[in-house]
Scaffold this motif. Structure first.
Motif, short mmCIF file in Angstrom:
data_model
loop_
_atom_site.label_atom_id
_atom_site.label_comp_id
_atom_site.label_asym_id
_atom_site.label_seq_id
_atom_site.Cartn_x
_atom_site.Cartn_y
_atom_site.Cartn_z
N VAL A 42 34.97 60.59 39.31
CA VAL A 42 34.41 60.03 40.53
C VAL A 42 33.23 59.14 40.12
N PRO A 43 33.16 57.89 40.59
CA PRO A 43 32.02 57.03 40.24
C PRO A 43 30.69 57.72 40.53
N ARG A 44 29.71 57.46 39.67
CA ARG A 44 28.44 58.18 39.74
C ARG A 44 27.80 58.13 41.12
N TYR A 45 27.69 56.96 41.72
CA TYR A 45 26.98 56.88 42.99
C TYR A 45 27.78 57.47 44.14
N ARG A 46 29.10 57.52 44.00
CA ARG A 46 29.89 58.24 44.99
C ARG A 46 29.64 59.74 44.85
N ALA A 47 29.56 60.24 43.62
CA ALA A 47 29.29 61.65 43.39
C ALA A 47 27.93 62.04 43.96
N ILE A 48 26.93 61.17 43.78
CA ILE A 48 25.59 61.47 44.27
C ILE A 48 25.55 61.48 45.79
N GLU A 49 26.20 60.49 46.43
CA GLU A 49 26.16 60.47 47.89
C GLU A 49 26.91 61.67 48.47
N LEU A 50 27.94 62.14 47.78
CA LEU A 50 28.65 63.35 48.24
C LEU A 50 27.79 64.59 48.04
N ASN A 51 27.00 64.63 46.96
CA ASN A 51 26.07 65.76 46.79
C ASN A 51 25.08 65.82 47.95
N PHE A 52 24.59 64.66 48.38
CA PHE A 52 23.69 64.64 49.54
C PHE A 52 24.39 65.17 50.78
N ARG A 53 25.62 64.73 50.98
CA ARG A 53 26.38 65.19 52.15
C ARG A 53 26.60 66.70 52.10
N HIS A 54 27.04 67.20 50.96
CA HIS A 54 27.45 68.60 50.86
C HIS A 54 26.27 69.56 50.82
N LEU A 55 25.16 69.18 50.17
CA LEU A 55 24.07 70.12 49.92
C LEU A 55 22.85 69.93 50.81
#
Length: 286
Positions: free
Chosen positions: A89-102
């Motif tokens: 998963v592209p890095r910035y997509r992974a980070i934005e999903l971490n914000f969503r999930h956590l």
């Protein structure tokens, strides 16, 4: 079926689901509710097969060895989470999903995205997960025993109008799943929007031209009075004023208000609307 502001904005799934809190001493059935709610939030509404469940952390939670926060940490650091939301998963997509999930919200700005990218570079994946769960924001919002939930569509969870509009890019989609139900899939949704600090249209999912993907363009350029330095103007529809600080002149709720706001005044107008108790029904470029 609800037809309030949350329904019009396409977030009724989250608005109609109250926060789930664990209280020590409750039954095993109630512990199971907490476990399922944690999977649902941290894994972005993805389906979890019985064979994929984390039996050891689940048992530790049921025995009282783990708080909800520590169980969330175990799920977020699991191979299941890494495979779905980090590896390939592209890095910035992974980070934005971490914000969503956590944290239940979109990233504030490019600098906040960069901070987490630096953590990944220097400390690795597990430290990146810890940075959300050990933050003051997480502790003040969820504490030890509340399952994280989507909250970025609520004005008190965001610091700017831009961040508020980005919530709807991050969480809306078919079934509101983080990946499979989302047309963006593994493609970053907010990268260019965060870099340029661009607000996006917020329209009812049932209206003409509604989309769950980033729009191909931004607000059209307007020249003349009221256009602002950036030449972009947004139409904000507000309803449901309920501020206690304003003495009501009628027992009836005020009708919808519409404001045409230049780009450079969006954050100021957002704060004013929130302070007066208004509910933002839509934000569209004009």
């Amino acid at each position: 079926m609800a037809f309030g502001p949350a329904s019009r904005l396409g977030v009724s799934l989250f608005d109609e689901t109250p926060p789930v809190e664990w209280v020590s001493g409750r039954s095993e059935e109630e512990a199971e509710i907490i476990i399922r709610a944690t999977y649902r939030q941290v894994l972005g509404n993805a389906y979890v097969m019985d064979s994929e469940r984390l039996t050891v952390p689940e048992s530790q939670f049921k025995r009282g060895e783990y708080s909800v926060r520590e169980f969330v940490r175990a799920v977020a650091k699991s191979a299941l989470y890494r495979e779905r939301f980090f590896e390939d998963v592209p890095r910035y997509r992974a980070i934005e999903l971490n914000f969503r999930h956590l944290l239940g919200r979109p990233p504030l700005d490019l600098e906040e995205m960069r901070q987490h990218s630096t953590i990944l570079d220097t400390q690795g994946f597990e430290a990146e997960i810890d940075s959300y769960l050990d933050s003051d924001e997480y502790q003040n919002t969820f504490g030890e025993n509340i399952v994280p939930y989507i909250r970025g569509y609520k004005t008190d969870a965001c610091q700017s109008m831009v961040q508020f509009t980005h919530t709807f890019q991050l969480v809306r989609g078919a079934s509101s799943s983080s990946l499979k139900g989302d047309l963006a899939g593994k493609t970053p949704k907010l990268n260019s929007l965060v870099i340029q600090s661009i607000p996006t249209p917020v329209v009812s999912p049932g209206s003409d031209g509604a989309t769950f993907r980033n729009p191909t363009g931004v607000a059209r350029t307007r020249l003349g009075a009221g256009a602002g330095d950036a030449g972009k103007v947004y139409r904000i529809e507000v309803t449901g004023y309920r501020a206690n600080s304003v003495k009501p002149v009628s027992k009836f709720r005020r009708s919808n208000q519409v404001y045409l706001v230049p780009f450079d005044r969006l954050s100021q107008e957002y704060q004013r609307i929130h302070k007066e108790g208004g509910i933002i029904a839509s934000i569209t470029p004009v």
